[in-house]
Scaffold this motif. Structure first.
Motif, PDB file in Angstrom:
ATOM      1  N   GLU A  17       7.730  10.762  11.483  1.00  0.00           N
ATOM      2  CA  GLU A  17       6.280  10.868  11.295  1.00  0.00           C
ATOM      3  C   GLU A  17       5.944  11.301   9.865  1.00  0.00           C
ATOM      4  O   GLU A  17       5.067  10.731   9.210  1.00  0.00           O
ATOM      5  CB  GLU A  17       5.733  11.880  12.297  1.00  0.00           C
ATOM      6  CG  GLU A  17       4.280  12.227  12.142  1.00  0.00           C
ATOM      7  CD  GLU A  17       3.860  13.389  13.047  1.00  0.00           C
ATOM      8  OE1 GLU A  17       2.777  13.930  12.776  1.00  0.00           O
ATOM      9  OE2 GLU A  17       4.592  13.742  13.984  1.00  0.00           O
ATOM     10  N   TYR A  18       6.648  12.328   9.385  1.00  0.00           N
ATOM     11  CA  TYR A  18       6.386  12.847   8.043  1.00  0.00           C
ATOM     12  C   TYR A  18       6.702  11.790   6.982  1.00  0.00           C
ATOM     13  O   TYR A  18       5.933  11.590   6.037  1.00  0.00           O
ATOM     14  CB  TYR A  18       7.199  14.116   7.794  1.00  0.00           C
ATOM     15  CG  TYR A  18       6.893  14.748   6.470  1.00  0.00           C
ATOM     16  CD1 TYR A  18       5.737  15.504   6.300  1.00  0.00           C
ATOM     17  CD2 TYR A  18       7.729  14.578   5.380  1.00  0.00           C
ATOM     18  CE1 TYR A  18       5.427  16.084   5.073  1.00  0.00           C
ATOM     19  CE2 TYR A  18       7.431  15.146   4.155  1.00  0.00           C
ATOM     20  CZ  TYR A  18       6.281  15.895   4.011  1.00  0.00           C
ATOM     21  OH  TYR A  18       5.975  16.450   2.796  1.00  0.00           O
TER      22      TYR A  18
ATOM     23  N   SER B  19       4.118   9.141   6.628  1.00  0.00           N
ATOM     24  CA  SER B  19       2.937   9.620   5.895  1.00  0.00           C
ATOM     25  C   SER B  19       3.175   9.621   4.392  1.00  0.00           C
ATOM     26  O   SER B  19       2.226   9.722   3.618  1.00  0.00           O
ATOM     27  CB  SER B  19       2.536  11.023   6.372  1.00  0.00           C
ATOM     28  OG  SER B  19       3.400  12.017   5.845  1.00  0.00           O
ATOM     29  N   ARG B  20       4.446   9.524   4.000  1.00  0.00           N
ATOM     30  CA  ARG B  20       4.819   9.481   2.588  1.00  0.00           C
ATOM     31  C   ARG B  20       5.314   8.090   2.176  1.00  0.00           C
ATOM     32  O   ARG B  20       6.072   7.948   1.231  1.00  0.00           O
ATOM     33  CB  ARG B  20       5.912  10.522   2.308  1.00  0.00           C
ATOM     34  CG  ARG B  20       5.527  11.965   2.586  1.00  0.00           C
ATOM     35  CD  ARG B  20       4.378  12.378   1.662  1.00  0.00           C
ATOM     36  NE  ARG B  20       4.167  13.802   1.661  1.00  0.00           N
ATOM     37  CZ  ARG B  20       4.670  14.644   0.752  1.00  0.00           C
ATOM     38  NH1 ARG B  20       5.429  14.230  -0.214  1.00  0.00           N
ATOM     39  NH2 ARG B  20       4.401  15.926   0.841  1.00  0.00           N
TER      40      ARG B  20
END
Length: 83
Positions: free
Chosen positions: A18-19, A22-23
């Protein structure tokens, strides 16, 4: 040296997929390439939130993303933590 998976049952979890999305990193393969991780490590932590990344892996992620480990890990009381 034998490395062991760190499968955590005490509520610690990762949200690396998920992280990373987002990047602008959308696959485990891309994560491995961008962060200098072995592909097996990248796929293991990407696919399984119960696998807690080692210190070395966390350091590589933090260096690449310029972040703190708490941004891609968390504690979930529903998974064994004590209140």
């Amino acid at each position: 040296m034998v490395r062991q998976r760190i499968l955590v049952k005490d509520g610690l979890r990762n949200r690396i997929a998920e992280y990373s999305r987002s990047r602008s990193i959308h696959t485990a393969y891309q994560l491995a390439q961008e962060c200098g991780l072995k592909s097996t490590t990248a796929y293991r932590i990407w696919d399984n939130p119960e696998i807690f990344p080692t210190r070395q892996t966390q350091a590589k992620l933090c260096e690449r993303f310029q972040c703190q480990p708490g941004e891609f890990t968390f504690w979930d009381s529903a998974w064994g933590g004590k209140s």
